[in-house]
Design a protein around this motif. Structure first.
Motif, PDB file in Angstrom:
ATOM      1  N   ASN A 128     -32.395  27.805 -43.853  1.00 16.30           N
ATOM      2  CA  ASN A 128     -33.443  28.801 -43.698  1.00 16.30           C
ATOM      3  C   ASN A 128     -34.459  28.322 -42.663  1.00 16.30           C
ATOM      4  O   ASN A 128     -34.920  29.103 -41.813  1.00 16.30           O
ATOM      5  N   GLY A 162     -35.487  30.209 -48.612  1.00 14.14           N
ATOM      6  CA  GLY A 162     -34.343  31.104 -48.694  1.00 14.14           C
ATOM      7  C   GLY A 162     -33.750  31.149 -50.088  1.00 14.14           C
ATOM      8  O   GLY A 162     -34.461  31.180 -51.091  1.00 14.14           O
ATOM      9  N   ASP A 179     -33.980  36.018 -44.854  1.00 16.69           N
ATOM     10  CA  ASP A 179     -32.961  36.057 -45.900  1.00 16.69           C
ATOM     11  C   ASP A 179     -33.510  36.512 -47.243  1.00 16.69           C
ATOM     12  O   ASP A 179     -33.014  37.461 -47.824  1.00 16.69           O
TER      13      ASP A 179
END
Length: 498
Positions: A66, A132, A161
């Motif tokens: 992420n 994430g 995300d």
């Protein structure tokens, strides 16, 4: 909210399933670095569309992929001439593989990367690239402070995300979570984006498949399926010779003193949902008012369970519970109703009495609890239900051998095996009587021949879409207003005539 694009997948996944899908895509020949580049490009396109006037980016980058997505997004903004700042919440030296490559590219492009600190200056568009789907426990420092700073800043926020602090599997908050204005989610849709606290955290939701192999994605295991017009069962068109006796006989039982409106709403919904004949069994005091409001109903005033037992054989489907109360009258009627051998929908006080052990239910019924009722049925707290709504719905269905509709944001429908989610609805639906309308509608669809699971799925979707349509006018939505709109939506979905 509006319908999501038809190109979006129907499947909803948990974090482990998404990680497994990532691994399969990479094993099939798509390097992780390529997927990361595509994720950054998708996020860049989405933010330029949402905030075309902005020219300043502040990325908060975490320790995994992420964070890597965030570093590459910073590179794209830097190349476009934006003022870019990245705060690293984890030592970049500990990054691995594609995330390490992304950090190196950001440094090579002249992106300013500084360690995060509590007094860090946040400015421009904030990008949550911290955790994430990797978080599996309560937020710890420095992430807890960073989330609090983002939420208190008043600045626009893009989450990559999934908002950090939101559980991808259940939609629960791990203590707190970023409240994003826009979330761009990648490769697969996560169940937690659509239920629990998820709808309040994600803001606008965008999906990017990152050009992943469609066959691999379609074959991946999933937690649930989204309900859409295309995957809902349709009622068959009616022959020209159809008469009311062929469209099902529905009986609604409820309406203790002071609660007559609940049972009446369920009965009216049954009529508008297409049941051929609808009877209402209620307190004698409510008979005249019900007939004045809806003369199409057959209304019987009940004093005893014996009178209800005499009524049951003349009906195909029973909806019991709206306004039933938990006193002696309601308990006696529910005991009689439980002996009905046809299809059943249990709602409201019928569920509370079931939870209290006052009665047993036959296998195959439909239960329609809100989270508080679900907690009572499971003998747990409301927080436990809301922290894992999918598990709560599945447990209820398995415990009672029933189809369960767990109401709320991201309503869930399950028979204990298949799990379906309705992403539709509107905050204006937070009012009395909406559940009564839903119960009556499920009863009407059962009366017209749908099995318990498809009837519940279609009813939940119609109910939520009607709420969306009416919710555009804002607060003050009346449950009775839904009934006519549901009829219109049902005709759009399942035309009465060929």
């Amino acid at each position: 909210m509006s319908e999501y694009p038809s190109s979006w997948p129907l499947s909803l996944h948990d974090a482990a399933q998404v990680r497994a899908l990532d691994a399969r895509l990479m094993a099939a020949g798509t390097p992780g670095a390529v997927l990361m580049q595509r994720a950054a490009q998708a996020a860049w396109r989405a933010l330029r569309r949402r905030w075309p006037q902005l020219r300043k980016l502040c990325v908060l980058a975490g320790p995994g992929n992420n964070g890597g997505d965030g570093y590459l997004l910073a590179v794209l903004a830097r190349r476009a001439g934006w003022d870019v700042q990245v705060y690293s919440l984890a030592d970049p030296a500990r990054l691995r593989d594609a995330a390490a490559q992304a950090y190196a590219e950001a440094c090579a492009q002249g992106v300013q990367v500084q360690p995060w600190h509590a007094e860090a200056v946040l400015d421009g568009l904030l990008v949550d690239a911290m955790l994430g789907t990797g978080l599996a426990g309560e937020l710890r420092e420095p992430y807890a402070t960073a989330v609090a700073r983002i939420n208190a800043s008043g600045l626009p926020c893009l989450a990559l995300d999934i908002p950090s602090g939101l559980c991808a599997d259940t939609g629960r908050l791990w203590g707190a979570a970023v409240r994003a204005d826009l979330t761009v989610t990648f490769i697969a849709l996560k169940l937690g984006l659509f239920t629990g606290a998820g709808p309040d955290q994600v803001g606008e939701l965008c999906f990017a498949d990152l050009q992943a192999d469609a066959a691999l994605c379609a074959a991946a295991p999933a937690m649930a399926q989204r309900l859409t017009a295309g995957n809902l069962q349709r009622l068959p068109a009616r022959p020209r010779t159809t008469h009311k006796g062929r469209c099902g006989r529905l009986l609604v039982v409820g309406g203790e003193r002071g609660y007559g409106g609940a049972a009446l709403l369920a009965a009216q919904s049954g009529l508008r949902g297409g049941a051929g004949m609808v009877s209402l069994a209620t307190r004698e005091e409510h008979v005249a008012g019900a007939l004045a409001r809806c003369p199409e109903l057959m209304v019987r005033g009940l004093l005893s369970s014996g009178q209800l037992l005499a009524l049951l054989p003349g009906h195909d489907v029973l909806v019991v519970g709206p306004g039933l109360g938990q006193g002696a009258w309601g308990r006696s009627l529910l005991t009689a109703a439980a002996q009905f051998e046809g299809a059943q929908v249990w709602d409201a006080d019928a569920l509370n009495l079931l939870a209290a052990g006052r009665v047993q239910i036959r296998a195959g019924a439909v239960l329609t609890p809100h989270p508080g009722e679900a907690a009572r049925l499971l003998g747990c707290s409301l927080v436990e239900v809301q922290d894992d709504r999918p598990a709560a719905a599945l447990r209820l269905a398995q415990r009672y051998q029933a189809v369960v509709v767990l109401k709320g944001a991201g309503s869930l429908v399950t028979d204990g095996h298949a799990l379906r989610l309705c992403e539709h609805g509107h905050p204006a639906m937070a009012g009395p009587g909406l559940g009564d309308v839903l119960a009556g509608l499920i009863g009407a669809l059962l009366a017209q021949g749908l099995a318990a699971l498809p009837a519940s799925e279609l009813a939940v979707w119609l109910h939520a879409r009607a709420g969306e349509r009416l919710g555009q006018a804002g607060r003050g939505l009346l449950a009775s207003e839904l009934v006519g709109v549901i009829r219109e939506l049902l005709e759009e979905h399942s035309p009465c005539c060929n």
